[in-house]
Design an enzyme around this catalytic site. Structure first.
Site: not given
Ligand code: ARG
Length: 279
Positions: A166, A262
């Protein structure tokens, strides 16, 4: 104006599946008491400088704690995410309802388009610009649609390292136009786009160790920066630019591939004013 941020308590948080490299080997390896303690500590710290709003956690969607992925907020508009993985799609109606109940205008993208909200779409803090990460979760095809619906310039950035899946895991626009980021998480063309838009003295590249400690996954409220961990060198760099760095361990959430940023979604996002040309 006091910032308002949305958080979701880890009542049902666990690593229950693997959709990013951080989750590998961590299924059912979490400590829910520790997660609750770490989450409360973050919420308390942020609560000193901003207002923390909460959306109720829902059983069966353990990653709902990562509210950054709910969607993209711009003034009173909310672009609802459409998660790439089925494991997270069950979060969508809960976030849609919360934002509609709060009076936001809820916008949606075409059904075949993946978009993971403020995990991948980050407003610049200086220029009227939206940075959009793609390559892992959000589709690059979102860019023209978002530009059109939000009437905003978009700078797509291609992510090339699975561990930084991300945009908010490796890129954090800061107050005053600074940028905290991990350059090698981007392809060469995107690194060049960043350099073309952000002057060198405003760029704060982080070293590998800080990147892997999720230092770029930082919450910035005014001159405060909240994050899991930062090296002395990075803390010093940020301090010299007028920021106060508050570290609070978020290791339980890192097992799922997330950290401070996050776990939050800023609700008070004003459209930045276009920079006026000097006559
Ligand atoms: N386990 C989640 C996923 O893989 C973690 C999300 C983390 N969020 C972020 N905004 N980077 O989607």
């Amino acid at each position: 104006m006091t910032d308002r941020l949305l958080m979701c308590a880890p009542d049902y948080f666990e690593v229950a599946y693997v959709i990013n490299p951080w989750m590998e080997g961590n299924v059912a390896r979490g400590n829910s008491n520790a997660a609750m303690r770490q989450w409360n500590a973050l919420a308390r710290l942020i609560g000193k400088v901003a207002q923390v709003e909460r959306v109720a956690a829902v059983p069966g969607v353990p990653d709902m704690v990562f509210t950054a992925n709910a969607g993209l907020v711009l003034e009173n508009r909310f672009v609802l995410s459409r998660f790439r993985h089925a494991e997270r799609q069950g979060e969508e109606p809960h976030f849609a309802k919360w934002f509609a109940d709060q009076g936001f205008e809820v916008l949606t993208l075409p059904p075949d388009m993946a978009f993971e909200g403020a995990g991948d779409a980050l407003l610049d803090r200086q220029a009227p610009l939206l940075w959009l990460g793609h390559g892992h979760r959000s589709d690059a095809a979102c860019a023209p649609l978002l530009a059109n619906r939000l009437d905003m310039e978009i700078q797509p950035l291609k992510l090339v390292d699975q561990r930084f899946y991300h945009l908010d895991t490796c890129f954090c626009p800061l107050e005053g136009g600074y940028l905290l980021y991990y350059p090698v998480a981007f392809d060469i063309a995107s690194q060049a786009s960043i350099a073309a838009r952000v002057p060198a003295e405003y760029r704060i590249p982080v070293a590998d160790a800080d990147a892997f400690d999720f230092a770029c996954n930082a919450v910035n409220c005014g001159r405060n920066i909240f994050l899991n961990r930062a090296s002395d060198a990075l803390t010093g760099e940020l301090r010299s630019r007028g920021f106060a760095v508050r570290q609070t361990p978020l290791t339980e959430f890192m097992k799922a591939g997330g950290s401070a940023k996050c776990l939050t979604l800023k609700l008070t996002e004003a459209q930045p004013l276009p920079v006026k040309a000097v006559a």
